[in-house]
Enzyme design. Structure first.
Site, PDB file in Angstrom:
ATOM      1  N   TYR A  93      -0.952  -1.053 -12.794  1.00 35.30           N
ATOM      2  CA  TYR A  93      -0.603  -0.692 -11.421  1.00 35.30           C
ATOM      3  C   TYR A  93       0.892  -0.410 -11.280  1.00 35.30           C
ATOM      4  O   TYR A  93       1.295   0.604 -10.705  1.00 35.30           O
ATOM      5  CB  TYR A  93      -1.025  -1.804 -10.455  1.00 35.30           C
ATOM      6  CG  TYR A  93      -0.643  -1.510  -9.028  1.00 35.30           C
ATOM      7  CD1 TYR A  93      -1.261  -0.476  -8.325  1.00 35.30           C
ATOM      8  CD2 TYR A  93       0.365  -2.230  -8.390  1.00 35.30           C
ATOM      9  CE1 TYR A  93      -0.888  -0.171  -7.024  1.00 35.30           C
ATOM     10  CE2 TYR A  93       0.732  -1.929  -7.082  1.00 35.30           C
ATOM     11  CZ  TYR A  93       0.105  -0.906  -6.413  1.00 35.30           C
ATOM     12  OH  TYR A  93       0.484  -0.608  -5.130  1.00 35.30           O
TER      13      TYR A  93
ATOM     14  N   SER B 147       2.985   4.731  -4.014  1.00 34.04           N
ATOM     15  CA  SER B 147       1.613   4.748  -3.486  1.00 34.04           C
ATOM     16  C   SER B 147       0.911   6.100  -3.591  1.00 34.04           C
ATOM     17  O   SER B 147      -0.308   6.174  -3.409  1.00 34.04           O
ATOM     18  CB  SER B 147       1.608   4.289  -2.019  1.00 34.04           C
ATOM     19  OG  SER B 147       1.789   2.898  -1.943  1.00 34.04           O
TER      20      SER B 147
ATOM     21  N   LYS C 140      -2.074   6.261  -5.841  1.00 35.70           N
ATOM     22  CA  LYS C 140      -3.365   5.660  -5.493  1.00 35.70           C
ATOM     23  C   LYS C 140      -4.515   6.664  -5.430  1.00 35.70           C
ATOM     24  O   LYS C 140      -5.572   6.421  -6.030  1.00 35.70           O
ATOM     25  CB  LYS C 140      -3.231   4.892  -4.173  1.00 35.70           C
ATOM     26  CG  LYS C 140      -2.313   3.682  -4.275  1.00 35.70           C
ATOM     27  CD  LYS C 140      -2.001   3.069  -2.920  1.00 35.70           C
ATOM     28  CE  LYS C 140      -1.069   1.875  -3.057  1.00 35.70           C
ATOM     29  NZ  LYS C 140      -0.629   1.329  -1.764  1.00 35.70           N
TER      30      LYS C 140
ATOM     31  N   VAL D  18       6.671   4.836  -1.069  1.00 32.17           N
ATOM     32  CA  VAL D  18       7.990   4.314  -0.687  1.00 32.17           C
ATOM     33  C   VAL D  18       9.106   4.858  -1.563  1.00 32.17           C
ATOM     34  O   VAL D  18      10.279   4.571  -1.320  1.00 32.17           O
ATOM     35  CB  VAL D  18       8.009   2.772  -0.665  1.00 32.17           C
ATOM     36  CG1 VAL D  18       7.061   2.234   0.388  1.00 32.17           C
ATOM     37  CG2 VAL D  18       7.705   2.188  -2.044  1.00 32.17           C
TER      38      VAL D  18
ATOM     39  N   TYR E 273      -0.177   4.894   5.436  1.00 33.97           N
ATOM     40  CA  TYR E 273      -0.057   3.477   5.775  1.00 33.97           C
ATOM     41  C   TYR E 273      -0.588   3.223   7.187  1.00 33.97           C
ATOM     42  O   TYR E 273      -1.562   3.845   7.620  1.00 33.97           O
ATOM     43  CB  TYR E 273       1.390   2.996   5.600  1.00 33.97           C
ATOM     44  CG  TYR E 273       1.971   3.241   4.226  1.00 33.97           C
ATOM     45  CD1 TYR E 273       1.254   2.911   3.073  1.00 33.97           C
ATOM     46  CD2 TYR E 273       3.234   3.795   4.065  1.00 33.97           C
ATOM     47  CE1 TYR E 273       1.795   3.112   1.806  1.00 33.97           C
ATOM     48  CE2 TYR E 273       3.787   3.996   2.803  1.00 33.97           C
ATOM     49  CZ  TYR E 273       3.056   3.653   1.682  1.00 33.97           C
ATOM     50  OH  TYR E 273       3.594   3.852   0.442  1.00 33.97           O
TER      51      TYR E 273
END
Length: 305
Positions: free
Chosen positions: A189, A61, A64, A259, A241
């Site tokens: 992605y 992540s 992103k 993660v 998160y």
């Protein structure tokens, strides 16, 4: 500074035993849980490090905010924010419930999986290969590391097991918030999440963000300050998160976790910080990494609040 970082690693090494390595992506399950490293790079380019700061791991992540920068440069704000919102969710990063219940059927922000998939689809390129090549080129520039590559084993693992992400992508396509071929968008992605870095690479990106988008080595502007401010705002409000509020209170700096065990932080006008600790808490954040950052922020008065 090196002495302080070594002390922090020693103090928090045992905290890694209290978390668990991500196991829903089979390749990530292979990572030893007791690894822990930290790197700091200040805006003069000085580097400080301790522990397992040279061990490679995948962005997950943390990709992103990086891909968001590229999508903003490719499309501008108006077009990007047609597809994603600007609000925290309070839900887990892989939750699908808001897509159905939110009246616009639009991901609330680009730091959750649904929003990141929509943003990845906006990166310019005639196919997934060209898009991921552009993402890799951008990653190499903002890390000052020309060796950055995709971990193909992790990519294949994500491609084989990413059914929740696949379901989100097809829903987004159905309601008009994901353009183009769905499987191509998912390939981009999954590959961006599988890009390999070290804690040092994360610290360099964090330092570039702290310098408002100017490269530390070349002094070249890599992206506009406005887009840098957008990304830092998302990191501050949504970057950890559904633990982002607690992180704001306990650490108080813009950050993005993944993660794979990484955490990328930016201390405005001062430094970038990269942390790696693959054992995660229940929200998907590095358990020991969080404790290291809490101690570091307290000791150096880093909180922006």
């Amino acid at each position: 500074m090196n002495a302080l970082l070594n002390q922090l690693i020693e103090t928090h090494k045992n905290d890694a035993q209290k978390g668990n390595v991500a196991d829903y992506i089979p390749e990530l399950k292979k990572t030893p849980k007791d690894l822990l490293g930290i790197s700091i790079i200040d805006l003069n380019g000085n580097s400080y490090e301790a522990g397992d700061c040279d061990v490679k791991f995948t962005l997950q992540s943390i990709s992103k905010p990086i891909v968001l920068l590229l999508a903003l440069m490719d499309n501008g704000e108006s077009r990007v924010f047609e597809k994603v919102g600007k609000e925290p969710t309070g839900d887990p990063f892989n939750s699908i419930i808001r897509l159905e219940t939110y009246n616009e059927h639009k991901p609330l922000n680009p730091m959750i999986n649904a929003g990141a998939i929509s943003v990845s689809a906006l990166v310019k390129g005639k196919n997934s290969s060209e898009k991921i090549d552009r993402i890799l080129e951008f990653m190499r520039k903002i890390t000052n590391n020309p060796t950055i590559q995709v971990n193909e084993h992790v990519f294949e693992s994500e491609l084989a097991t990413g059914n929740r992400n696949r379901s989100m992508a097809y829903f987004l396509h159905d309601v008009g918030n994901l353009e183009g071929n769905v499987e191509e968008a998912l390939t981009v992605y999954f590959k961006q999440c599988s890009i390999e870095v070290t804690a040092k690479d994360l610290a360099y990106i964090g330092a570039v963000l702290a310098a408002d988008g100017v490269d530390l080595t070349t002094r070249e502007r890599l992206f506009p300050k406005r887009y840098c401010d957008i990304v830092k705002s998302y990191m501050a409000t949504c970057g950890m998160y559904d633990g982002s509020g607690e992180f704001a209170i306990n650490v108080g700096i813009p950050a993005k976790s993944g993660v794979g065990g990484g955490i990328m932080c930016t201390v405005l006008g001062r430094m970038g910080i990269g942390v790696f600790g693959p054992a995660l808490d229940s929200k998907g954040n590095s358990y020991a990494g969080l404790r290291v950052l809490e101690s570091l922020s307290s000791g150096l008065s880093l909180s922006i609040y």
